[in-house]
Design a protein around this motif. Structure first.
Motif, mmCIF file in Angstrom:
data_model
loop_
_atom_site.group_PDB
_atom_site.id
_atom_site.type_symbol
_atom_site.label_atom_id
_atom_site.label_comp_id
_atom_site.label_asym_id
_atom_site.label_seq_id
_atom_site.Cartn_x
_atom_site.Cartn_y
_atom_site.Cartn_z
ATOM 1 N N VAL A 1 89.348 85.994 52.248
ATOM 2 C CA VAL A 1 88.412 85.456 53.243
ATOM 3 C C VAL A 1 89.101 85.272 54.601
ATOM 4 C CG1 VAL A 1 87.095 83.391 53.874
ATOM 5 C CG2 VAL A 1 86.860 84.371 51.589
ATOM 6 N N ASN A 2 90.353 84.833 54.574
ATOM 7 C CA ASN A 2 91.059 84.521 55.816
ATOM 8 C C ASN A 2 91.706 85.718 56.493
ATOM 9 O OD1 ASN A 2 90.929 81.531 56.285
ATOM 10 N ND2 ASN A 2 91.614 81.535 54.173
ATOM 11 N N PHE A 3 92.058 86.753 55.720
ATOM 12 C CA PHE A 3 92.872 87.822 56.297
ATOM 13 C C PHE A 3 92.251 89.209 56.285
ATOM 14 C CE2 PHE A 3 95.974 84.569 55.115
ATOM 15 C CZ PHE A 3 96.650 84.431 56.315
ATOM 16 N N SER A 4 91.406 89.521 55.293
ATOM 17 C CA SER A 4 90.986 90.915 55.127
ATOM 18 C C SER A 4 90.100 91.420 56.262
ATOM 19 C CB SER A 4 90.253 91.089 53.798
ATOM 20 O OG SER A 4 89.021 90.423 53.850
ATOM 21 N N PHE A 5 89.422 90.529 56.975
ATOM 22 C CA PHE A 5 88.524 90.985 58.040
ATOM 23 C C PHE A 5 89.298 91.367 59.296
ATOM 24 C CE2 PHE A 5 85.866 88.102 55.441
ATOM 25 C CZ PHE A 5 84.972 89.054 54.982
ATOM 26 N N GLU A 6 90.430 90.703 59.528
ATOM 27 C CA GLU A 6 91.229 90.998 60.719
ATOM 28 C C GLU A 6 92.207 92.148 60.478
ATOM 29 O OE1 GLU A 6 90.965 87.889 59.548
ATOM 30 O OE2 GLU A 6 89.715 86.925 61.045
ATOM 31 N N LEU A 7 92.733 92.242 59.256
ATOM 32 C CA LEU A 7 93.796 93.207 58.978
ATOM 33 C C LEU A 7 93.372 94.132 57.835
ATOM 34 C CD1 LEU A 7 96.437 90.428 59.165
ATOM 35 C CD2 LEU A 7 96.373 92.299 60.772
ATOM 36 N N SER A 8 93.780 95.384 57.925
ATOM 37 C CA SER A 8 93.309 96.381 56.962
ATOM 38 C C SER A 8 93.929 96.172 55.587
ATOM 39 C CB SER A 8 93.669 97.786 57.462
ATOM 40 O OG SER A 8 95.064 97.991 57.396
ATOM 41 N N LEU A 9 93.206 96.666 54.578
ATOM 42 C CA LEU A 9 93.692 96.617 53.198
ATOM 43 C C LEU A 9 95.027 97.356 53.075
ATOM 44 C CD1 LEU A 9 92.867 95.767 50.285
ATOM 45 C CD2 LEU A 9 91.865 98.030 50.039
ATOM 46 N N TYR A 10 95.142 98.447 53.847
ATOM 47 C CA TYR A 10 96.363 99.256 53.833
ATOM 48 C C TYR A 10 97.568 98.418 54.261
ATOM 49 C CZ TYR A 10 99.708 102.722 55.598
ATOM 50 O OH TYR A 10 100.847 103.439 55.854
ATOM 51 N N THR B 1 93.521 79.951 38.984
ATOM 52 C CA THR B 1 94.198 79.562 40.232
ATOM 53 C C THR B 1 94.567 80.785 41.050
ATOM 54 O OG1 THR B 1 95.104 77.639 39.088
ATOM 55 C CG2 THR B 1 96.093 78.200 41.204
ATOM 56 N N ILE B 2 95.117 81.811 40.382
ATOM 57 C CA ILE B 2 95.538 83.045 41.072
ATOM 58 C C ILE B 2 94.330 83.727 41.725
ATOM 59 C CG2 ILE B 2 96.391 85.415 40.696
ATOM 60 C CD1 ILE B 2 98.229 84.095 38.482
ATOM 61 N N ILE B 3 93.215 83.834 40.976
ATOM 62 C CA ILE B 3 92.028 84.511 41.505
ATOM 63 C C ILE B 3 91.433 83.728 42.683
ATOM 64 C CG2 ILE B 3 89.641 85.178 40.968
ATOM 65 C CD1 ILE B 3 90.641 86.051 38.215
ATOM 66 N N ILE B 4 91.394 82.386 42.573
ATOM 67 C CA ILE B 4 90.848 81.565 43.672
ATOM 68 C C ILE B 4 91.738 81.684 44.906
ATOM 69 C CG2 ILE B 4 90.426 79.181 44.410
ATOM 70 C CD1 ILE B 4 89.572 78.714 41.385
ATOM 71 N N LEU B 5 93.065 81.623 44.731
ATOM 72 C CA LEU B 5 93.982 81.777 45.869
ATOM 73 C C LEU B 5 93.842 83.157 46.511
ATOM 74 C CD1 LEU B 5 97.238 80.069 44.509
ATOM 75 C CD2 LEU B 5 95.775 79.247 46.356
ATOM 76 N N ALA B 6 93.688 84.182 45.669
ATOM 77 C CA ALA B 6 93.511 85.547 46.193
ATOM 78 C C ALA B 6 92.222 85.648 47.000
ATOM 79 C CB ALA B 6 93.496 86.545 45.040
ATOM 80 N N TYR B 7 91.180 84.968 46.525
ATOM 81 C CA TYR B 7 89.903 85.001 47.257
ATOM 82 C C TYR B 7 90.024 84.283 48.607
ATOM 83 C CZ TYR B 7 85.008 84.558 48.447
ATOM 84 O OH TYR B 7 83.809 84.624 49.107
ATOM 85 N N ILE B 8 90.722 83.152 48.627
ATOM 86 C CA ILE B 8 90.946 82.428 49.891
ATOM 87 C C ILE B 8 91.720 83.316 50.864
ATOM 88 C CG2 ILE B 8 92.178 80.462 50.937
ATOM 89 C CD1 ILE B 8 91.521 78.935 48.274
ATOM 90 N N PHE B 9 92.740 84.013 50.347
ATOM 91 C CA PHE B 9 93.522 84.943 51.175
ATOM 92 C C PHE B 9 92.619 86.037 51.735
ATOM 93 C CE2 PHE B 9 95.958 88.812 51.766
ATOM 94 C CZ PHE B 9 97.083 88.367 52.458
#
Length: 312
Positions: free
Chosen positions: A231-240, A221-229
């Motif tokens: 997909v939705n956020f990492s392209f717009e906002l930096s990892l930093y 569940t944690i890994i799937i939720l992290a992946y959804i997060f």
């Protein structure tokens, strides 16, 4: 993570194999980062002075190497403070330094080895950053300079080594973090508030398999939720920026954690109230605008307040 992390139901069990793996990948990623740093400083450019001369032509060097005014200094102070708290309180950090610790003397070794490790990691950071600004010239890609610089020069083997170093670091981080979080989730939320009545007295084997199933489900569940997060956020906002937000959220535990170490007469209710209050403020001032910006790509909430109410 699922197979090796759930062999027993004892949350305090030591995962020596995983810790050895983490230690090995830590050496690997440091070696590969030093390789690419040396390559950028002495192969891609003749020496670091050439990089320095190139960057001084592009921008004022004072802007590059000084903190700036009072506000920037405060930013740095808070970032250092958050990093200090994260070293102790992030689930994966706590898992490795406390839960997995088998000897107290290892902490004494870590006191000097961990800062030395971080120092070595920073030896070539400026060279790579400035070289990236000169060659790649795209600040939005700054997180990938260590990969892009050798790729641009057709040194794919070195780029592959850098990628493998990053991949091994990510895998160990995911494994340790999901182990820690699944234990916390199952022991403190799922079992006490949902499944406690399902356990049968006098049937330890059934109970053990039940706990393992809950823990394994938690990891997935944690890994799937992290992946959804992601997909939705990492392209717009930096990892930093995502990392810093995690630091701020976990820092809400810091007052209770550090005061509790030295003052044993503190109130548990006050600690809970403090953590909840801190989390509510953080949710409104950081998580909500971050989420809205990630979903709608607009920052009107920060500029004009919620529902365009200025006081908000």
């Amino acid at each position: 993570a699922t197979f090796f992390g759930t062999q027993t139901t004892d949350a305090s069990e030591k995962h020596k194999g995983i810790i050895v793996t983490v230690a090995f990948e830590s050496i690997l990623k440091l070696m590969f980062f030093l390789f690419v740093g040396f390559y950028v400083s002495y192969v891609l450019f003749e020496d670091p002075e050439q990089i320095y001369n190139g960057i001084t032509k592009q921008t004022t060097i004072k802007d590059q190497v000084t903190i700036g005014g009072f506000e920037e200094a405060l930013d740095w102070l808070y970032t250092i403070g958050l990093s200090f708290m994260a070293v102790f309180l992030l689930p994966r950090q706590f898992q490795v330094s406390v839960v997995e610790n088998i000897r107290e003397k290892h902490i004494k070794t870590a006191i000097w080895m961990f800062p030395l490790y971080l120092l070595l990691f920073n030896v070539f950071v400026l060279s790579i950053a400035w070289a990236g600004n000169l060659k790649v010239n795209d600040v939005s890609q700054a997180e990938y300079y260590a990969l892009l610089l050798p790729l641009q020069a057709d040194h794919t083997t070195l780029a592959l080594l850098v990628f493998l170093g990053g991949l091994s670091a990510v895998i160990s981080m995911v494994v340790v973090a999901t182990l820690a979080l699944s234990n916390m989730l199952s022991n403190n939320l799922i079992i006490p508030y949902g499944f406690l009545d399902r356990f049968i007295k006098g049937h330890p084997e059934k109970n053990t398999s039940y706990i393992k199933m809950i823990r394994r489900s938690s990891i997935f569940t944690i890994i799937i939720l992290a992946y959804i997060f992601y997909v939705n956020f990492s392209f717009e906002l930096s990892l930093y920026s995502i990392g810093l937000i995690a630091f701020v959220i976990i820092a809400q535990l810091a007052p209770a954690f550090f005061i509790g170490l030295f003052w044993n007469r503190g109130s548990s209710k006050a600690a809970i109230v403090g953590i909840i209050a801190g989390f509510l403020v953080t949710s409104y001032t950081l998580i909500l605008p971050f989420t809205l910006q990630g979903i709608t790509d607009m920052s009107s909430f920060i500029s004009h307040g919620l529902f365009h109410i200025d006081i908000l």
